[in-house]
Design an enzyme around this catalytic site. Structure first.
Site, short mmCIF file in Angstrom:
data_model
loop_
_atom_site.label_atom_id
_atom_site.label_comp_id
_atom_site.label_asym_id
_atom_site.label_seq_id
_atom_site.Cartn_x
_atom_site.Cartn_y
_atom_site.Cartn_z
N CYS A 77 0.06 -3.32 -4.39
CA CYS A 77 0.81 -1.90 -4.63
C CYS A 77 1.76 -2.50 -4.62
CB CYS A 77 -0.59 -1.16 -4.56
SG CYS A 77 0.09 0.71 -5.41
N HIS A 175 -6.14 -2.61 -6.04
CA HIS A 175 -6.41 -2.79 -5.01
C HIS A 175 -7.17 -3.41 -4.84
CE1 HIS A 175 -3.44 0.08 -3.34
NE2 HIS A 175 -3.78 0.99 -4.58
N GLU A 177 -8.69 -4.53 -2.72
CA GLU A 177 -9.57 -4.73 -1.21
C GLU A 177 -10.58 -3.22 -1.44
OE1 GLU A 177 -6.13 -1.15 -1.23
OE2 GLU A 177 -6.70 -3.50 -1.95
#
Length: 193
Positions: A77, A175, A177
């Site tokens: 990001c 993202h 994650e």
């Protein structure tokens, strides 16, 4: 394997740490240049505003260290955006790893772009076994336009670079994650580089 997450006050560090823990890796948070240089792999996270984030990197000298790293480095990001030449967010000079300038989406679309969107035109061993048109989670108002170092695109108002690669440096606008099974596979791919 020693995985270091660069600690410079950026958000989303805990969710990244938990994602790697699920993969059996205890990541270390550090702002120590020697520890970062000694890592097998480095994560350069980021949720926040470009100019203040770059000011924090400069305060610790990490702005000079990151571009010299030789091991695989993954910017996520804002981390990816700071690896570019420049961002119009706060008129910020970046680390100059990726040869592209980050700009803001126009007033024609809602910003930030929040939610799930597809990644397409996948290239690079980093994206091995990731299906074309996989959905990833994004939250951003600024983007890297299409460029030579692009290894994936996403469409929001226009096609832009949602992943970049140059030598040992990788960057993703999304993202991983927070992107479920596919995001987890991308993190596994990074660990196996």
């Amino acid at each position: 394997m020693k995985l270091v997450i660069i600690n410079y006050g950026a958000g989303n560090i805990q969710s990244i740490k938990f994602a790697f823990k699920r993969l059996g890796i205890d990541a270390v948070l550090s702002d120590d240049a020697e520890e970062i240089k000694a890592a097998d792999k480095v994560i350069f996270p980021g949720v926040g505003e470009a100019s203040s984030a770059m000011a924090k990197l400069k305060a610790t000298g990490l702005d000079k260290i990151i571009p010299t790293l030789k091991q695989p480095v993954l910017g996520i990001c804002l981390g990816m955006q700071l690896m570019c030449n420049h961002s119009t967010e706060g008129d910020t000079t970046g680390l100059g790893i990726f040869n592209v300038d980050v700009i803001k989406f126009s007033k024609e679309v809602k910003v930030p772009q929040i939610g799930w969107n597809e990644i397409t035109n996948l290239q690079s061993e980093f994206l091995t076994s990731i299906p074309e048109n996989s959905h990833m989670y994004l939250v951003h108002s600024f983007y890297a336009p299409k460029c030579a170092e692009m290894i994936a695109t996403t469409h929001y108002e226009l096609d832009y670079a949602s992943a970049l690669q140059k030598e040992n440096f990788y960057g993703v606008q999304f993202h991983p994650e927070k992107s479920g099974v596919v995001g987890e596979q991308i993190l596994k791919n990074f660990l196996s580089l």
